[in-house]
Design an enzyme around this catalytic site. Structure first.
Site, PDB file in Angstrom:
ATOM      1  N   ASP A 141     -63.937  98.544  42.291  1.00  0.00           N
ATOM      2  CA  ASP A 141     -63.974  98.261  43.718  1.00  0.00           C
ATOM      3  C   ASP A 141     -63.008  97.115  43.995  1.00  0.00           C
ATOM      4  O   ASP A 141     -62.937  96.163  43.219  1.00  0.00           O
ATOM      5  CB  ASP A 141     -65.407  97.895  44.117  1.00  0.00           C
ATOM      6  CG  ASP A 141     -65.567  97.895  45.622  1.00  0.00           C
ATOM      7  OD1 ASP A 141     -64.584  98.209  46.324  1.00  0.00           O
ATOM      8  OD2 ASP A 141     -66.672  97.588  46.090  1.00  0.00           O
ATOM      9  N   ASP A 189     -72.694 104.772  44.658  1.00  0.00           N
ATOM     10  CA  ASP A 189     -72.954 103.536  43.902  1.00  0.00           C
ATOM     11  C   ASP A 189     -73.818 102.646  44.765  1.00  0.00           C
ATOM     12  O   ASP A 189     -73.704 102.653  45.988  1.00  0.00           O
ATOM     13  CB  ASP A 189     -71.655 102.808  43.539  1.00  0.00           C
ATOM     14  CG  ASP A 189     -71.114 101.997  44.697  1.00  0.00           C
ATOM     15  OD1 ASP A 189     -70.778 102.617  45.723  1.00  0.00           O
ATOM     16  OD2 ASP A 189     -71.050 100.760  44.602  1.00  0.00           O
TER      17      ASP A 189
END
Ligand SMILES: [Zn+2]
Length: 365
Positions: free
Chosen positions: A79, A266
């Site tokens: 990320d 996620d």
């Protein structure tokens, strides 16, 4: 074209749908990579911003990349870290400012040095980590942003995505090894405005990405799943490319988003809840009768509850996790009662196995 059930990555095939626990700092708190494999975890999400601060993305590259660093052999998504940075800055402007150039941030970790976090830098660091799925730095407006602010965020997200893509292509060309290439995902912003989401997706598609992520807040201001905008956004990306519902979510939200076309998820929930003694259990006593399409199909067991003190059976008789296979709920209650770290580890294993089973059931829908 149908939605693929497997995604080829540099670290092997990834069966879809998949849930990636958050290994923000190259660790899923309290458990190691062998534990994660034992729970059937298919992939992890690490955070570029946190890892570039400590221990440093360059240091991780030196150790052979984040897979070698934490001895994890399955796919890893990185990320960009923009979401966390921007949330901090928007809550407290003393942390920094956001401009077209990038995110100007004052490091809160020790020396308070000023850092300019640019799209190019984010991609370079994701290459240093050696992630399989890289995610563009995007501008994530707050859920209370005005229409004008969301428009600025979309404009900046597209501009940054173009810079991320250029840097990604440059680094791919200069790569020494001929191994499988990482994938780059663009992030679709636009708040709760369908027209802005459409415009953002259109411009990202023109740039060309290997997949797309849902940017921004997946919940409405009153905490409900933002179904309309999630379904609309899923429909903007071509079916053959992976769609990552970033930050989602609760079990029932994963089921809904899967039905819309999202395939990778996620969320911090299963691991954070585990550390707080909140355990996920399917309602059905027969594992073949779990219906994830039902309005309610699971409940919570609060491990600290006094009533579990003398419990000799496992958290769930139908769970095959390493905790339920060997230990009683009463023992887990005791571990939480004395504050032993083993309690958190076993609870984390149980909740992660609940999530991987959930995804197995979702895949069969
Ligand atoms: Zn279990």
């Amino acid at each position: 074209m149908t939605i693929p059930t497997v995604l080829d990555t540099a670290h092997g095939p990834l069966n879809l749908p998949a849930f990636f626990p958050d290994a923000t700092r190259a660790v899923v708190r309290t458990v190691d990579s062998r534990d994660l494999e034992a729970c059937g975890v298919a992939g992890l999400v690490v955070n570029v911003f946190h890892l570039s601060s400590r221990p440093g993305a360059g240091l991780i590259k030196h150790t052979g990349g984040v897979h070698a660093f934490m001895d994890w052999r399955r796919p890893i998504a990185s990320d960009s870290g923009g979401f966390q940075l921007m949330s901090m800055i928007r809550e407290n402007p003393r942390y920094g400012t956001i401009t077209r150039r990038g995110i100007h941030f004052t490091d809160q970790d020790g020396n308070r040095k000023k850092v300019l976090f640019t799209p190019e830098r984010s991609i370079r660091q994701q290459f240093n980590l050696g992630a399989d799925l890289m995610i563009c730095l995007d501008d994530c407006p707050s859920p209370n942003a005005t229409a004008g602010e969301v428009e600025v965020a979309v404009d900046r997200t597209v501009q940054w995505a173009g810079r991320c893509k250029a840097e990604f292509d440059r680094l791919l060309r200069s790569r020494q090894d001929a191994g499988p290439e990482p994938l780059l995902l663009g992030v679709i912003q636009g708040g709760y405005d369908k027209a802005l989401r459409t415009e953002c997706a259109g411009q990202l598609l023109d740039l060309g990405f290997d997949g797309f992520g849902f940017g921004g807040w997946p919940l409405t201001p009153d905490g409900e799943l933002a179904e309309e905008i999630l379904a609309h956004t899923a429909g903007l990306a071509p079916e053959h490319l992976p769609r990552f519902a970033l930050g989602i979510g609760k079990p029932e939200h994963i089921v809904r988003c899967y039905q819309m076309g999202w395939r990778i998820f996620d969320c911090v929930l299963p691991t954070r809840d585990a550390r707080h003694g909140r355990l996920y259990v399917f309602d059905a006593s027969d594992p073949d009768r779990i219906d994830v399409r039902a309005r309610e199909f699971y409940h919570f067991v609060y491990v600290r509850d006094e009533k579990h003190k003398r419990q000799t059976g496992p958290i769930s008789a139908t769970c095959d996790c390493p905790c339920c296979q060997h230990y009683s709920l009463g023992y887990l209650h005791h571990l939480f009662d004395i504050g032993d770290a083993l309690g958190m580890r076993l609870a984390t294993l149980h909740n992660l196995r609940f999530y991987t089973r959930l995804l197995e059931l979702v895949a069969a829908l």
